[in-house]
Design a protein around this motif. Structure first.
Motif, PDB file in Angstrom:
ATOM      1  N   CYS A 112      32.840   6.419 -40.446  1.00 30.89           N
ATOM      2  CA  CYS A 112      33.197   7.776 -40.856  1.00 30.89           C
ATOM      3  C   CYS A 112      31.928   8.591 -40.996  1.00 30.89           C
ATOM      4  O   CYS A 112      31.030   8.234 -41.772  1.00 30.89           O
ATOM      5  CB  CYS A 112      33.968   7.742 -42.169  1.00 30.89           C
ATOM      6  SG  CYS A 112      34.499   9.370 -42.746  1.00 30.89           S
ATOM      7  N   GLU A 125      39.490  14.954 -39.161  1.00 37.24           N
ATOM      8  CA  GLU A 125      40.161  15.867 -40.100  1.00 37.24           C
ATOM      9  C   GLU A 125      40.915  16.968 -39.378  1.00 37.24           C
ATOM     10  O   GLU A 125      41.994  17.371 -39.793  1.00 37.24           O
ATOM     11  CB  GLU A 125      39.124  16.471 -41.052  1.00 37.24           C
ATOM     12  CG  GLU A 125      38.542  15.486 -42.048  1.00 37.24           C
ATOM     13  CD  GLU A 125      37.483  16.121 -42.926  1.00 37.24           C
ATOM     14  OE1 GLU A 125      37.438  15.784 -44.129  1.00 37.24           O
ATOM     15  OE2 GLU A 125      36.698  16.966 -42.418  1.00 37.24           O
ATOM     16  N   PRO A 169      42.243   5.344 -45.386  1.00 35.03           N
ATOM     17  CA  PRO A 169      41.567   6.643 -45.316  1.00 35.03           C
ATOM     18  C   PRO A 169      40.429   6.606 -44.297  1.00 35.03           C
ATOM     19  O   PRO A 169      39.924   5.528 -43.940  1.00 35.03           O
ATOM     20  CB  PRO A 169      41.035   6.843 -46.734  1.00 35.03           C
ATOM     21  CG  PRO A 169      40.917   5.471 -47.302  1.00 35.03           C
ATOM     22  CD  PRO A 169      42.017   4.672 -46.677  1.00 35.03           C
ATOM     23  N   SER A 195      37.420   7.171 -44.590  1.00 31.88           N
ATOM     24  CA  SER A 195      36.210   6.524 -45.101  1.00 31.88           C
ATOM     25  C   SER A 195      36.247   5.003 -44.930  1.00 31.88           C
ATOM     26  O   SER A 195      35.213   4.348 -45.008  1.00 31.88           O
ATOM     27  CB  SER A 195      36.003   6.872 -46.580  1.00 31.88           C
ATOM     28  OG  SER A 195      37.133   6.477 -47.345  1.00 31.88           O
ATOM     29  N   PRO A 238      43.647  11.170 -43.882  1.00 30.88           N
ATOM     30  CA  PRO A 238      42.493  11.838 -44.490  1.00 30.88           C
ATOM     31  C   PRO A 238      42.191  11.228 -45.867  1.00 30.88           C
ATOM     32  O   PRO A 238      43.069  10.688 -46.538  1.00 30.88           O
ATOM     33  CB  PRO A 238      42.950  13.288 -44.641  1.00 30.88           C
ATOM     34  CG  PRO A 238      44.139  13.430 -43.751  1.00 30.88           C
ATOM     35  CD  PRO A 238      44.777  12.082 -43.682  1.00 30.88           C
ATOM     36  N   ASP A 239      40.931  11.350 -46.296  1.00 31.70           N
ATOM     37  CA  ASP A 239      40.554  10.903 -47.639  1.00 31.70           C
ATOM     38  C   ASP A 239      41.141  11.853 -48.688  1.00 31.70           C
ATOM     39  O   ASP A 239      41.312  13.040 -48.446  1.00 31.70           O
ATOM     40  CB  ASP A 239      39.034  10.873 -47.767  1.00 31.70           C
ATOM     41  CG  ASP A 239      38.461   9.626 -47.098  1.00 31.70           C
ATOM     42  OD1 ASP A 239      38.370   8.580 -47.721  1.00 31.70           O
ATOM     43  OD2 ASP A 239      38.134   9.743 -45.886  1.00 31.70           O
TER      44      ASP A 239
END
Length: 319
Positions: free
Chosen positions: A15, A89, A298, A300, A318-319
């Motif tokens: 990420c 994103e 996520p 990340s 998404p985080d």
């Protein structure tokens, strides 16, 4: 923007920051809700998939996703122009299909790619013949194969034969209404006997093969022995090659029965054809006719998702 980024074919994604995609005039970027980490995604990213083309690095992996529009609608989308994939994103992609109200968007993200592989073959055959008759799925305990079995049942097949190795998955498919065949045999003779016993009641009119290799050869032998059935009109569709990239095709099979052997995948099906089927497949996920377990990761933790194995599909969120 934050995205999963792959820098070389032999490295896992991490990420990190990646440039924003160029947005055509009159359009707006979509916001990621979930992107499935499908086998084809790994294959394309690592350069091991036949449809890879000329990959350039660094790149963002991902071929499809569920995303949110600026006005809040959920859409199924994908096939962004490289190096921009869907595990970011924000994304810009050439098509959008509305996600049905009440559908689990992550189930759609997980299941659309593996689900479409069989669904398109099944609906084309039903349109051609008027009914599905007996359907044999080779590799039915994998994710795509399991969805093909579910799809055949949902589309009214008279009999669905699910052949695979995982006993737990076979038990679930048996509970759903399929006739199951274990392929966990040593050598081709064992597989041939198991398949022969399963098709003795009715020769399959449609075979969806996610395995190829020696399993396909066993199926060819069985179909050849049942060639005396002059009413048989078999479509054999090669979709995956989990058991091997090559299979020997006996000449007498082609002469002894009416059989058509084709393939279905990237290159033989256009994005437009897949998009046309997307609303119906999403509706089947929404009403529970098609089901596929998933595990959300996520952005990340995309490296962890990349290494994920088991009976659920990894979905990047998404985080």
């Amino acid at each position: 923007m934050r995205a999963a980024v792959v820098t070389t074919p032999d490295t896992s994604p991490v990420c990190s920051d990646f440039p924003e995609p160029t947005v055509p005039p009159g359009h707006e970027p979509l916001h990621l809700v979930g992107a499935g980490l499908h086998n084809i995604v790994r294959g394309l990213t690592t350069g091991r998939h036949y449809g890879q083309g000329q990959m350039t690095y660094p790149l963002v992996p991902g071929i499809d996703a569920v995303a949110r529009t600026g006005d809040g609608r959920l859409v199924y989308t994908g096939y962004a122009r490289p190096p921009f994939g869907t595990m970011a994103e924000r994304l810009v992609a050439p098509f959008q299909a509305e996600v049905p109200a009440g559908a689990d968007p992550l189930a759609i993200a997980a299941g659309m790619n593996p689900g479409l592989s069989g669904w398109m073959v099944l609906t084309a055959r039903r349109k051609e013949m008027g009914a599905l008759g007996t359907v044999l799925v080779l590799g039915a305990t994998g994710m795509s194969g399991s969805l093909a079995v579910q799809g055949a049942l949902a589309l009214g097949a008279e009999r669905v034969i699910a052949a695979g190795r995982d006993p737990e998955a076979l038990e679930r498919l048996r509970g759903a209404g399929a006739t199951t065949v274990s392929l966990a045999h040593d050598g081709p003779d064992g597989m041939e006997k198991a398949l022969a016993d399963a098709v003795s009641e009715a020769s399959p009119g449609l075979v969806l093969d996610y395995l190829w290799g020696p399993v396909a050869e066993a199926a060819f032998a069985v179909l050849g022995r049942s060639g005396a059935d002059t009413e048989a009109n078999t479509a054999y569709v090669q979709i995956g090659s989990l058991a091997g990239l090559e299979a020997s095709l006996p000449a007498d099979l082609l002469r002894s029965r009416r059989i058509r052997i084709t393939g279905s995948g990237v290159g033989s099906r256009s994005a437009e054809e897949m998009l046309a089927e997307a609303p119906e497949v999403m509706a089947r996920f929404a009403d529970g006719s098609l089901q596929l377990p998933y595990t959300a990761f996520p952005l990340s933790r995309v490296g962890e998702a990349w290494a994920h194995t088991g009976r659920s599909r990894a979905v990047i969120v998404p985080d």
